[in-house]
Design a protein around this motif. Structure first.
Motif, PDB file in Angstrom:
ATOM      1  N   THR A  22       0.824  -1.205   0.000  1.00 50.81           N
ATOM      2  CA  THR A  22       0.000   0.000   0.000  1.00 50.81           C
ATOM      3  C   THR A  22       0.856   1.252   0.000  1.00 50.81           C
ATOM      4  O   THR A  22       0.595   2.221  -0.740  1.00 50.81           O
ATOM      5  CB  THR A  22      -0.937   0.007   1.229  1.00 50.81           C
ATOM      6  N   LEU A  23       1.896   1.257   0.826  1.00 42.94           N
ATOM      7  CA  LEU A  23       2.808   2.398   0.858  1.00 42.94           C
ATOM      8  C   LEU A  23       3.506   2.569  -0.490  1.00 42.94           C
ATOM      9  O   LEU A  23       3.651   3.692  -0.996  1.00 42.94           O
ATOM     10  CB  LEU A  23       3.836   2.213   1.974  1.00 42.94           C
ATOM     11  N   ALA A  24       3.912   1.439  -1.109  1.00 45.11           N
ATOM     12  CA  ALA A  24       4.621   1.495  -2.391  1.00 45.11           C
ATOM     13  C   ALA A  24       3.731   2.035  -3.506  1.00 45.11           C
ATOM     14  O   ALA A  24       4.144   2.897  -4.283  1.00 45.11           O
ATOM     15  CB  ALA A  24       5.152   0.106  -2.747  1.00 45.11           C
ATOM     16  N   VAL A  45       8.063   1.151  13.395  1.00 42.07           N
ATOM     17  CA  VAL A  45       6.784   1.812  13.673  1.00 42.07           C
ATOM     18  C   VAL A  45       5.720   0.782  14.028  1.00 42.07           C
ATOM     19  O   VAL A  45       4.915   0.972  14.935  1.00 42.07           O
ATOM     20  CB  VAL A  45       6.344   2.648  12.449  1.00 42.07           C
ATOM     21  N   THR A  46       5.732  -0.341  13.303  1.00 41.00           N
ATOM     22  CA  THR A  46       4.761  -1.412  13.554  1.00 41.00           C
ATOM     23  C   THR A  46       4.887  -1.936  14.977  1.00 41.00           C
ATOM     24  O   THR A  46       3.881  -2.109  15.685  1.00 41.00           O
ATOM     25  CB  THR A  46       4.968  -2.558  12.545  1.00 41.00           C
ATOM     26  N   LYS A  47       6.103  -2.179  15.437  1.00 44.18           N
ATOM     27  CA  LYS A  47       6.308  -2.665  16.805  1.00 44.18           C
ATOM     28  C   LYS A  47       5.828  -1.636  17.843  1.00 44.18           C
ATOM     29  O   LYS A  47       5.196  -1.996  18.839  1.00 44.18           O
ATOM     30  CB  LYS A  47       7.793  -2.976  17.028  1.00 44.18           C
ATOM     31  N   PHE A  48       6.130  -0.368  17.569  1.00 43.17           N
ATOM     32  CA  PHE A  48       5.743   0.695  18.501  1.00 43.17           C
ATOM     33  C   PHE A  48       4.222   0.814  18.598  1.00 43.17           C
ATOM     34  O   PHE A  48       3.655   0.892  19.697  1.00 43.17           O
ATOM     35  CB  PHE A  48       6.357   2.022  18.045  1.00 43.17           C
ATOM     36  N   VAL A  49       3.553   0.820  17.437  1.00 43.92           N
ATOM     37  CA  VAL A  49       2.097   0.985  17.419  1.00 43.92           C
ATOM     38  C   VAL A  49       1.406  -0.176  18.116  1.00 43.92           C
ATOM     39  O   VAL A  49       0.444   0.005  18.868  1.00 43.92           O
ATOM     40  CB  VAL A  49       1.594   1.145  15.969  1.00 43.92           C
ATOM     41  N   LYS A  50       1.899  -1.385  17.883  1.00 47.09           N
ATOM     42  CA  LYS A  50       1.282  -2.564  18.499  1.00 47.09           C
ATOM     43  C   LYS A  50       1.405  -2.535  20.019  1.00 47.09           C
ATOM     44  O   LYS A  50       0.586  -3.132  20.731  1.00 47.09           O
ATOM     45  CB  LYS A  50       1.898  -3.842  17.935  1.00 47.09           C
ATOM     46  N   THR A  95      -4.422  -0.129  14.284  1.00 52.22           N
ATOM     47  CA  THR A  95      -2.990  -0.345  14.005  1.00 52.22           C
ATOM     48  C   THR A  95      -2.630   0.017  12.560  1.00 52.22           C
ATOM     49  O   THR A  95      -1.689   0.793  12.328  1.00 52.22           O
ATOM     50  CB  THR A  95      -2.587  -1.792  14.322  1.00 52.22           C
ATOM     51  N   PRO A  96      -3.345  -0.513  11.542  1.00 56.54           N
ATOM     52  CA  PRO A  96      -3.000  -0.137  10.155  1.00 56.54           C
ATOM     53  C   PRO A  96      -3.131   1.373   9.918  1.00 56.54           C
ATOM     54  O   PRO A  96      -2.309   1.972   9.219  1.00 56.54           O
ATOM     55  CB  PRO A  96      -4.009  -0.910   9.312  1.00 56.54           C
ATOM     56  N   LEU A  97      -4.172   1.970  10.512  1.00 60.90           N
ATOM     57  CA  LEU A  97      -4.399   3.400  10.313  1.00 60.90           C
ATOM     58  C   LEU A  97      -3.246   4.228  10.856  1.00 60.90           C
ATOM     59  O   LEU A  97      -2.700   5.109  10.172  1.00 60.90           O
ATOM     60  CB  LEU A  97      -5.709   3.811  10.996  1.00 60.90           C
ATOM     61  N   LEU A  98      -2.848   3.950  12.103  1.00 61.66           N
ATOM     62  CA  LEU A  98      -1.763   4.715  12.720  1.00 61.66           C
ATOM     63  C   LEU A  98      -0.438   4.508  11.974  1.00 61.66           C
ATOM     64  O   LEU A  98       0.344   5.461  11.810  1.00 61.66           O
ATOM     65  CB  LEU A  98      -1.605   4.316  14.191  1.00 61.66           C
TER      66      LEU A  98
END
Length: 623
Positions: free
Chosen positions: A179-181, A224-229, A241-244
């Motif tokens: 999605t980012l790509a 970022v994924t680890k931090f958000v989780k 989680t996906p939104l943030l």
């Protein structure tokens, strides 16, 4: 499953499933990222049927199995229970890693899955050049444009392909990574001028055709994924989680990692352009064409791909590397043809040289490099001569590669936009490399180990005895003073089963090690526990000092020989402190094996119970 038993043994010998962090494959090898490389039993893996060689370096733990590696890998994935092509279901968080090795691992393992579509695009471009020139399809027709779009799409959407390949490896949800790509290559962002985010102006950057920006962004996205989780409650993670993650990553990518990766890529291209402008592409092409077999041998062949992708994306062509790859591959094929023509009597050698000649010409050189080059060494010199000459010619004449396609089938891609001159210059460079390497290999010759055993017997009979039955035999002296036992009594199935060849074992009572035969040292393992000697009559002798002593990493071993040394039977070649090895808890039994025993009538152990360096320990019966 065809390779179930093979893969089961591989998993066991690399230290088990828990020791495997990741595994990918390239054209001929399985590339493992292991938690602890020291747990892998490299010697035993090398001796497995179906394994050509093992390469362990800062890139990966690599097991070379051949061009059927895809089938082996597919079954291995199922047996390991992998969640993707790049990550297993085990976890090694908190483990300290060498940062350089970590970067090399990520780049190598992320680029490898991208090679099939990139090569496909290159070969398709070559095919389109041919059919358009023959008039079968016009380059202005819809048919031509549709197929050419495949080539364009592969490079335009390179960030998307990289996101698919690298996301799991970097701890990112692959769908969020993609999605980012696709966001940064969308027409609203890619190459758009005058954008700003929260009032902050953004630089105009073309993200398509590049991979460094998305790779850097994915690396950060993993953290970022680890931090958000950690901060989002479990009950609402599915929604928030996906939104943030995306809310954080879009600004971070467009403001920091996108520009950083873009300018880094521009810097790489600029560096090589300056190098070729002021030093000359001829030097780069000559050196790479000459040295590529060494690069392949160390498993670093894929590291030019990021540079090539950047060059083609920005310049429209690669002025050095892909051409050098093809020139070097063809030179490897030429060297093997030279050996094929030189091997007059040995049918096994001719079959081997003929097979690897074809695979090298078609762009797969690992079978030749690991099956022949490592053993005979002289072909390396032949390729340096032939490949160097071909690369020099291509560099001086300005040959360009317009797409990523190497080997014989990739030559039509050098036509480019009707540029036949470029094609003929490349063909000339390839011919120079092939012929030059073939002549050099033929002139250098095959080391005397099994080429013309009949002629050897006529020229050097001093090592050969004839018994009362008229049978000719070569006696092997004992490598160490001690008590001789049958190989079947050894506490190591690789030896006791006879899988490595016929021979004897000795329980040492003294520390000196001697050569059992006249010949040339073919290999001295870095850990010094194993020595290979090619006898003057074609015998291939393996001396293995102790069991599992590879783990000592050379401690208590003192050898005074190196690869290529000429040795005589009874000559002292080293000293080993067997007492300390035994105190360290290792079995000191020393094995002496004729690894090519099938080439002889028989290998008969001595009947003596005790032997010293002047005694015969066994006889190789020639017939």
């Amino acid at each position: 499953m065809k390779y179930e038993a093979f893969n089961r043994q591989i998993i066991k010998l690399v230290g088990g499933k828990k020791n495997i962090k990741a595994v990918v494959h390239c054209m001929t090898r399985l590339r493992f990222t292991l938690v602890d490389d020291k747990k892998a039993q490299t010697d035993k893996i090398k001796n497995m049927d179906g394994v050509i060689d093992v390469v362990n370096n800062d890139v990966a733990y690599q097991i070379i199995v051949g061009t059927h590696v895809t089938d082996v890998y597919d079954e291995l994935v199922d047996m390991l229970g992998m969640t993707s092509s790049n990550e297993l279901t085990n976890n090694d968080e908190g483990k300290k890693k060498n940062p350089v090795k970590a970067v090399m691992d990520v780049v190598s393992e992320s680029m490898t899955p991208l090679l099939p579509p990139i090569i496909c695009a290159g070969l398709l471009a070559a095919l389109l050049s041919i059919v358009s020139l023959t008039g079968l399809i016009s380059d202005s027709s819809s048919t031509y444009k549709i197929f050419d779009t495949v080539r364009e799409a592969v490079f335009f959407f390179l960030p998307v392909l990289m996101a698919m390949s690298a996301s799991k490896r970097l701890g990112v949800d692959p769908y969020l990574g993609v999605t980012l790509a696709v966001t940064i290559v969308s027409q609203s962002i890619n190459g758009v001028k005058g954008l700003n985010l929260f009032g902050v102006p953004l630089p105009q950057i073309t993200y398509a055709n590049s991979f460094i920006p998305i790779l850097l962004a994915l690396w950060f996205m993993g953290y970022v994924t680890k931090f958000v989780k950690k901060i989002v409650p479990d009950k609402v993670q599915y929604f928030f989680t996906p939104l943030l993650i995306m809310v954080i990553m879009i600004p971070a990518t467009l403001m920091v990692f996108g520009p950083l990766g873009f300018y880094f890529g521009e810097g790489i291209v600029g560096f090589f352009n300056l190098l070729m402008k002021y030093v000359g592409s001829w030097l780069v092409m000559m050196l790479y064409s000459a040295l590529q077999p060494f690069i392949v041998m160390f498993g670093a062949g894929n590291f030019i791909m990021p540079i090539v992708a950047s060059l083609i994306a920005t310049e429209g062509y690669d002025p050095a590397f892909i051409s050098s790859c093809t020139i070097s591959d063809i030179a490897v094929g030429g060297a093997m043809l030279g050996y094929f023509l030189r091997a007059k009597k040995n049918s096994k050698q001719k079959q081997l040289f003929g097979t690897v000649t074809l695979s090298a010409i078609f762009g797969v050189t690992e079978p030749a490099i690991y099956g022949v080059f490592v053993k005979y060494r002289r072909p390396f010199v032949a390729v340096m001569i032939g490949g160097g000459l071909g690369g020099l010619f291509a560099g001086l004449t300005g040959v360009k590669a317009y797409s990523v396609a190497w080997g014989l089938f990739g030559l039509p891609s050098y036509i480019g936009k009707g540029n036949f001159t470029n094609l003929w210059l490349m063909v000339s460079a390839v011919i120079i490399s092939f012929v030059g390497a073939a002549i050099a290999a033929y002139m250098l010759g095959i080391p005397v180990d099994s080429e013309d055993s009949e002629q050897i017997l006529e020229n050097d009979k001093k090592d050969i005895t004839i018994n009362e039955n008229g049978l000719r035999a070569v006696p092997l002296k004992s490598v160490v003073t001690g008590n001789l036992i049958q190989l079947s009594e050894v506490n190591d199935k690789a030896f006791s089963s006879g899988g490595l060849g016929k021979g004897i074992a000795i329980q040492p009572t003294e520390n000196n090690i001697y050569s059992p035969i006249n010949g040339t040292v073919s290999v001295v393992f870095p850990t010094k526990h194993a020595i290979g000697i090619n006898g003057d009559n074609g015998e291939e002798i393996l001396i293995h000092i102790g069991i599992d002593t590879v783990q000592l990493e050379g401690k208590y071993f003192d050898l005074n020989i190196k690869q290529g040394d000429i040795v005589k039977a009874g000559q002292q070649i080293g000293k080993v402190d067997f007492k300390k090895i035994k105190e360290a808890g290792y079995d000191i039994t020393t094995m002496v094996v004729v690894t090519n025993a099938d080439d002889y009538t028989d290998v008969i152990p001595s009947e003596n119970k005790q032997v010293n360096n002047s005694d015969s320990s066994m006889n190789i019966v020639l017939g």
